[in-house]
Design an enzyme around this catalytic site. Structure first.
Site, PDB file in Angstrom:
ATOM      1  N   TYR A 230     -11.893  -0.656  12.378  1.00  0.00           N
ATOM      2  CA  TYR A 230     -10.512  -0.184  12.214  1.00  0.00           C
ATOM      3  C   TYR A 230      -9.692  -0.449  13.481  1.00  0.00           C
ATOM      4  O   TYR A 230      -8.561  -0.943  13.418  1.00  0.00           O
ATOM      5  CB  TYR A 230     -10.522   1.313  11.891  1.00  0.00           C
ATOM      6  CG  TYR A 230      -9.166   1.900  11.583  1.00  0.00           C
ATOM      7  CD1 TYR A 230      -8.563   1.678  10.346  1.00  0.00           C
ATOM      8  CD2 TYR A 230      -8.492   2.674  12.516  1.00  0.00           C
ATOM      9  CE1 TYR A 230      -7.315   2.221  10.054  1.00  0.00           C
ATOM     10  CE2 TYR A 230      -7.249   3.225  12.234  1.00  0.00           C
ATOM     11  CZ  TYR A 230      -6.665   2.993  11.000  1.00  0.00           C
ATOM     12  OH  TYR A 230      -5.430   3.524  10.714  1.00  0.00           O
ATOM     13  N   VAL A 231     -10.276  -0.131  14.629  1.00  0.00           N
ATOM     14  CA  VAL A 231      -9.578  -0.335  15.901  1.00  0.00           C
ATOM     15  C   VAL A 231      -9.298  -1.822  16.134  1.00  0.00           C
ATOM     16  O   VAL A 231      -8.193  -2.201  16.549  1.00  0.00           O
ATOM     17  CB  VAL A 231     -10.397   0.250  17.071  1.00  0.00           C
ATOM     18  CG1 VAL A 231      -9.803  -0.175  18.407  1.00  0.00           C
ATOM     19  CG2 VAL A 231     -10.449   1.778  16.981  1.00  0.00           C
ATOM     20  N   ALA A 232     -10.276  -2.660  15.851  1.00  0.00           N
ATOM     21  CA  ALA A 232     -10.084  -4.106  16.020  1.00  0.00           C
ATOM     22  C   ALA A 232      -8.957  -4.601  15.116  1.00  0.00           C
ATOM     23  O   ALA A 232      -8.130  -5.424  15.527  1.00  0.00           O
ATOM     24  CB  ALA A 232     -11.378  -4.853  15.714  1.00  0.00           C
TER      25      ALA A 232
ATOM     26  N   GLY B 198       0.807  -1.220   0.000  1.00  0.00           N
ATOM     27  CA  GLY B 198       0.000   0.000   0.000  1.00  0.00           C
ATOM     28  C   GLY B 198       0.835   1.263   0.000  1.00  0.00           C
ATOM     29  O   GLY B 198       0.648   2.148   0.834  1.00  0.00           O
ATOM     30  N   ALA B 199       1.763   1.361  -0.971  1.00  0.00           N
ATOM     31  CA  ALA B 199       2.755   2.450  -0.906  1.00  0.00           C
ATOM     32  C   ALA B 199       2.538   3.552  -1.938  1.00  0.00           C
ATOM     33  O   ALA B 199       3.407   4.409  -2.090  1.00  0.00           O
ATOM     34  CB  ALA B 199       4.160   1.875  -1.066  1.00  0.00           C
TER      35      ALA B 199
ATOM     36  N   ASN C 298       1.882  -2.017   5.379  1.00  0.00           N
ATOM     37  CA  ASN C 298       1.300  -0.678   5.494  1.00  0.00           C
ATOM     38  C   ASN C 298      -0.115  -0.579   4.912  1.00  0.00           C
ATOM     39  O   ASN C 298      -0.822   0.379   5.211  1.00  0.00           O
ATOM     40  CB  ASN C 298       2.225   0.328   4.784  1.00  0.00           C
ATOM     41  CG  ASN C 298       1.619   1.707   4.676  1.00  0.00           C
ATOM     42  OD1 ASN C 298       1.494   2.421   5.653  1.00  0.00           O
ATOM     43  ND2 ASN C 298       1.210   2.086   3.465  1.00  0.00           N
TER      44      ASN C 298
ATOM     45  N   ASN D 239      -4.201  -7.041  -4.405  1.00  0.00           N
ATOM     46  CA  ASN D 239      -5.128  -6.957  -3.279  1.00  0.00           C
ATOM     47  C   ASN D 239      -4.435  -7.614  -2.093  1.00  0.00           C
ATOM     48  O   ASN D 239      -4.301  -8.834  -2.031  1.00  0.00           O
ATOM     49  CB  ASN D 239      -6.433  -7.679  -3.630  1.00  0.00           C
ATOM     50  CG  ASN D 239      -7.429  -7.665  -2.495  1.00  0.00           C
ATOM     51  OD1 ASN D 239      -7.129  -7.185  -1.389  1.00  0.00           O
ATOM     52  ND2 ASN D 239      -8.610  -8.177  -2.732  1.00  0.00           N
TER      53      ASN D 239
END
Length: 250
Positions: free
Chosen positions: A158-160, A15-16, A93, A66
């Site tokens: 997101y937190v999980a 994911g750069a 990332n 993906n």
């Protein structure tokens, strides 16, 4: 030109094509690393980054992938090893957000965030496991988040995922420590990226009140800590979570 601390090293970053991942890729290239990286949909940005890496005199390879797809990750790592000869540093990332209160959160939004943010870390770490064990060295740095430590309303998925990344980091660090492979995590606070750019002024103001330094981070400030963890200076650090957050979590 900066100190070539990564001369002869190969880094793989997921994911750069933008944000933190882009900053890491350019900083690593500046420090002498050849850089392979993935992107999902931003083809133009990815190609521009590859040219930026090559302009620094480093080799680059771009893969549309993906990150949540296990077989794609495995094949991609095999291709990187074949083309570059090794993978010395892996930076996990890749990440997305699909925020919303749990009451309104769909199963699809939950699954998409867990798959992209957490399963991808499993996929790529497992894929580099054997190559790094064979060379008896390696650095794996996972991009977590301070909310994975503190929690945050409206971001249960997101937190999980980020809390999962932290737990995964510590477990794999214990498994790989005797093989001279260090596994650490960086937990950014709020960073100037496309993700935070979607917030309105009142949301940004509320966030700044939570940050003792009263400003958000630049992507390069996160990249600098990742660079440190990937360097020989951090050879005796593993299983750690470094918060780069302007003092949010103390």
């Amino acid at each position: 030109m900066t100190n070539q601390i990564f001369n002869g090293k190969v880094a793989l970053i997921t994911g750069a094509s933008r944000g933190i991942g882009k900053a890491i890729a350019l900083m690593f290239a500046d420090a002498g690393a050849d850089v392979a990286f993935t992107y999902l949909s931003s083809k133009e940005s990815a190609e521009a980054l590859a040219k930026g890496i090559q302009a620094k005199g480093r080799k680059s390879a771009v893969f549309q992938s993906n990150a949540s797809d296990f077989s794609q990750a495995n094949e991609l790592v095999q291709n990187v090893v074949q083309e570059f000869g090794s993978v010395d540093v892996l930076v996990n990332n890749a990440g997305i957000t699909k925020d919303g209160l749990l009451l309104r959160m769909s199963e699809q939004d939950w699954d998409a965030v867990i798959d992209t943010n957490l399963k991808s870390v499993f996929n790529f770490t497992k894929a580099v496991y054997r190559p790094m064990m064979s060379q008896q060295s390696g650095k794996i740095i996972n991009i977590a988040s301070v909310v994975g430590i503190t929690g945050n309303a409206g971001q249960a998925n997101y937190v999980a995922s980020k809390a999962g990344v932290i737990g995964f980091t510590k477990s794999v660090a214990k498994e790989l420590a005797s093989r001279n492979i260090q596994v650490n995590a960086v937990a950014p606070g709020f960073v100037d990226t496309d993700m935070t750019g979607k917030l309105n002024d009142s949301q940004k103001e509320a966030i700044l009140k939570l940050i003792p330094m009263r400003r958000t981070a630049k992507p390069e400030e996160i990249a600098a800590v990742v660079k440190f963890l990937a360097s020989s200076e951090a050879d005796y650090m593993t299983g750690q979570v470094l918060c780069v957050d302007g003092g949010m979590v103390m």
